[in-house]
Design an enzyme around this catalytic site. Sequence first.
Site, PDB file in Angstrom:
ATOM      1  N   HIS A   1       2.689  -7.390  -3.379  1.00 30.54           N
ATOM      2  CA  HIS A   1       1.802  -6.718  -4.332  1.00 30.54           C
ATOM      3  C   HIS A   1       2.600  -5.989  -5.401  1.00 30.54           C
ATOM      4  CE1 HIS A   1       2.695  -2.711  -2.664  1.00 30.54           C
ATOM      5  NE2 HIS A   1       2.632  -3.275  -1.467  1.00 30.54           N
TER       6      HIS A   1
ATOM      7  N   CYS B   1       5.075  -4.099   3.472  1.00 26.76           N
ATOM      8  CA  CYS B   1       4.769  -5.010   2.365  1.00 26.76           C
ATOM      9  C   CYS B   1       5.979  -5.195   1.456  1.00 26.76           C
ATOM     10  CB  CYS B   1       3.597  -4.471   1.550  1.00 26.76           C
ATOM     11  SG  CYS B   1       2.023  -4.488   2.438  1.00 26.76           S
TER      12      CYS B   1
END
Length: 202
Positions: free
Chosen positions: A162, A178
């Site tokens: 992301h 992440c």
Amino acid sequence: MTDARKTFDRRSFLSAATLAGASLAAPAVFAQTPDAGLETFEETANTNMHRNISSFRELDWRPYFSNTKNGAILVDTVSRCLHFWSEDQSIYKLYPTSVPVSDELTRRGRTEVIRKVKGPTWSPTPSMKKRNPDWPDFVPAGPDNPLGTRALYLSWQYYRIHGTHDTRKIGRKSSNGCIGLYNQHIEQLFDLAKIGTQVVLI
């Protein structure tokens, strides 16, 4: 719901600095962020936490993939970069990334893109909420969202590639698992990647 719950205010996550006895005049500021928890941002040139951005090198896809069907993404958590190859291998991209803060939070292996979201919303995982009960249950899309402007959801639960509005994180160990990119880079990758794009984390 209070205004504090409605709006994600990054300043509210600076309480760790006070608890740690840090001051704004100190060489490092400790900031607690929803993506990473306790994190150190060095403010001096003489630092042990270097970003590694200048150490990138191009790689060939063959040692990591048997083919490039649907495109291929390789995330190197050591050099903190992401490689992308298009299915026909006519496009190759190399981007600096943020990576997880510890080995315990780092997952390696094979997965794939299963969902693509523009303007993603964010909610803490159960374990993050347990560690940080004051964090909001939900953050809408926008400049305060930890996932930036785009997110590629992986087949591993809670794991994503992301963007981030906090550019200090890129090139550092600064996430809960992440992989983060500059917003302009995730926007490029978002357009290139497909549902089913192969992903390998090493």
